[in-house]
Design a protein around this motif. Structure first.
Motif, short mmCIF file in Angstrom:
data_model
loop_
_atom_site.label_atom_id
_atom_site.label_comp_id
_atom_site.label_asym_id
_atom_site.label_seq_id
_atom_site.Cartn_x
_atom_site.Cartn_y
_atom_site.Cartn_z
N HIS A 1 0.88 -1.34 -0.04
CA HIS A 1 0.10 0.04 -0.04
C HIS A 1 0.85 1.27 0.02
N HIS A 2 2.16 1.23 0.71
CA HIS A 2 2.86 2.47 0.78
C HIS A 2 3.57 2.67 -0.54
N MET A 3 3.83 1.49 -1.22
CA MET A 3 4.65 1.58 -2.31
C MET A 3 3.50 2.25 -3.51
N MET A 4 2.34 1.76 -3.43
CA MET A 4 1.22 2.19 -4.48
C MET A 4 1.03 3.55 -4.03
N ARG A 5 0.99 4.05 -2.85
CA ARG A 5 0.55 5.34 -2.31
C ARG A 5 1.66 6.49 -2.95
N GLY A 6 3.06 5.97 -2.87
CA GLY A 6 3.88 6.78 -3.27
C GLY A 6 4.00 6.95 -4.88
N LEU A 7 3.61 5.97 -5.46
CA LEU A 7 3.56 5.82 -6.98
C LEU A 7 2.52 6.68 -7.29
N ALA A 8 1.39 6.51 -6.67
CA ALA A 8 0.22 7.47 -7.20
C ALA A 8 0.46 8.83 -7.03
N ILE A 9 1.02 9.27 -5.82
CA ILE A 9 1.25 10.75 -5.46
C ILE A 9 2.14 11.09 -6.51
N TYR A 10 3.35 10.59 -6.85
CA TYR A 10 4.24 10.94 -7.80
C TYR A 10 3.44 11.20 -9.23
N TYR A 11 2.51 10.20 -9.56
CA TYR A 11 1.70 10.32 -10.92
C TYR A 11 0.84 11.53 -10.92
N TYR A 12 0.17 11.79 -9.68
CA TYR A 12 -0.51 12.97 -9.74
C TYR A 12 0.22 14.06 -10.19
N PHE A 13 1.27 14.45 -9.47
CA PHE A 13 2.17 15.44 -9.79
C PHE A 13 3.01 15.72 -11.07
N LEU A 14 3.01 14.46 -11.59
CA LEU A 14 3.65 14.37 -13.06
C LEU A 14 2.61 14.59 -13.83
N THR A 15 1.15 14.80 -13.73
CA THR A 15 0.23 14.62 -14.61
C THR A 15 -0.76 16.05 -14.43
N LYS A 16 -0.56 16.48 -13.33
CA LYS A 16 -1.31 17.61 -13.01
C LYS A 16 -0.99 18.96 -13.68
N ASP A 17 -2.20 19.40 -14.46
CA ASP A 17 -1.85 20.77 -15.13
C ASP A 17 -0.53 20.37 -16.15
N LEU A 77 -10.01 0.43 3.22
CA LEU A 77 -9.79 1.70 2.30
C LEU A 77 -8.42 1.46 1.72
N MET A 78 -7.31 0.71 2.66
CA MET A 78 -6.11 0.41 1.77
C MET A 78 -6.33 -0.26 0.53
N ALA A 79 -7.20 -1.25 0.61
CA ALA A 79 -7.44 -2.07 -0.63
C ALA A 79 -8.26 -1.14 -1.65
N THR A 80 -9.24 -0.45 -1.44
CA THR A 80 -9.92 0.02 -2.52
C THR A 80 -9.20 1.42 -2.93
N ASP A 81 -8.56 2.00 -2.06
CA ASP A 81 -7.62 3.15 -2.50
C ASP A 81 -6.62 2.46 -3.73
N SER A 82 -5.85 1.40 -3.28
CA SER A 82 -5.13 0.79 -4.25
C SER A 82 -5.68 0.63 -5.58
N LEU A 83 -6.97 -0.08 -5.71
CA LEU A 83 -7.90 -0.47 -6.74
C LEU A 83 -8.17 0.80 -7.70
N ARG A 84 -8.44 1.93 -6.88
CA ARG A 84 -8.91 3.52 -7.78
C ARG A 84 -7.73 3.74 -8.37
N TRP A 85 -6.49 3.71 -7.64
CA TRP A 85 -5.28 4.25 -8.37
C TRP A 85 -5.02 3.49 -9.58
N ALA A 86 -5.09 2.23 -9.54
CA ALA A 86 -4.71 1.42 -10.53
C ALA A 86 -5.48 1.84 -11.60
N TYR A 87 -6.83 1.75 -11.46
CA TYR A 87 -7.61 1.95 -12.59
C TYR A 87 -7.27 3.55 -13.22
#
Length: 273
Positions: A1-17, A77-87
């Motif tokens: 979950h921590h690894m996925m969260r780090g990647l999701a935050i990174y992806y958010y700022f890579l793609t934001k605006d 929430l850890m599981a559903t968060d990861s699923l939402r980020w993956a999609y």
């Protein structure tokens, strides 16, 4: 979950605006997609949410084990968060279908307002949910709330952030305050002065020595839950707490001593000494 969260935050700022990423940004975006696809396929999709060993037998550790049925929880929430980020990152609809399934299964839409001590399984202690799950959830829900386009679910995630943070509001955990303020837009009810105090007391020297607050006569000890462990009754300044170098925000700041080690089960002494 921590690894996925780090990647999701990174992806958010890579793609934001950033509708027209440069080749350098595009390479990083594609790299994150590849990592997320690999991690989530292995952990979630390949065996339909069952973790398998290399020999083909199920692992003793399972993502979905211990999640209460019919209601939201920190582990759910850890599981559903990861699923939402993956999609969101991969576009693979399998993750969206699983996400929708668990949102319904754990009743996110009909949850109402959940008290802080109802988010984690087991007998709640003084600081429920514990600091470990709180560290997981406040940061990850911030990401999920940013990308979720369902208004009802966005409101649920804001409620979850607010409820879980409420149990830690007086503890001066810097990221907890910042993620609460960012996730809810409510800076008034965040303890931003306390968060800043913690950052100012954050050590620059990470040489860690044993700490024995339990023998100090100026600290009142109380019990965490019926028959529970001894903890400090009042929060100590951050530089007097038994933080450690790996789990600063996951550690309970009311713990008294460092290092907390696992029990000794065997000992060998050299015959020459």
């Amino acid at each position: 979950h921590h690894m996925m969260r780090g990647l999701a935050i990174y992806y958010y700022f890579l793609t934001k605006d950033n509708p027209n990423p440069t080749p350098r940004f595009r390479a990083q975006i594609d790299g994150v997609k590849a990592l997320v696809s690999d991690i989530m396929n292995w952990g979630y999709k390949q065996n339909n949410m069952v973790l398998m060993r290399e020999d083909g037998t199920p692992s003793l550790q399972q993502i979905m084990s211990g999640i209460p049925e019919g209601r939201p929880s920190t582990k759910g929430l850890m599981a559903t968060d990861s699923l939402r980020w993956a999609y969101w990152i991969t576009g693979d609809r399998w993750y969206k279908q699983k996400y929708d399934e668990y949102v319904q299964r754990y009743n996110y839409r009909g949850a109402g307002n959940i008290p802080p001590d109802q988010w984690q399984g087991g007998a709640p202690g003084m600081h429920a949910p514990d600091f470990d799950d709180t560290e997981h959830i406040l940061a990850s829900l911030w990401v999920t709330e940013q990308i979720e386009d369902d208004a009802q679910l966005k409101d649920f995630y804001k409620m979850a952030i607010g409820s879980i943070f409420a149990s830690k509001r007086t503890d001066k955990r810097s990221p907890f305050n910042y993620f609460y303020a960012a996730g809810t837009g409510n800076t008034k009810d965040a303890d931003l002065p306390g968060a800043l105090e913690t950052m100012r007391l954050f050590p620059s020297d990470w040489t860690l020595y044993p700490l024995m607050n339990s023998i100090r006569t100026d600290i009142t000890t109380t019990r965490d839950g019926e028959g529970g462990r001894g903890v400090a009754e009042q929060l100590l300044p951050f530089n007097e707490q038994p933080y450690n170098n790996a789990f600063t925000w996951k550690n309970d700041p009311y713990d008294r001593d460092r290092f907390v080690s696992r029990s000794i089960t065997a000992m060998a002494v050299s015959g020459e000494d």
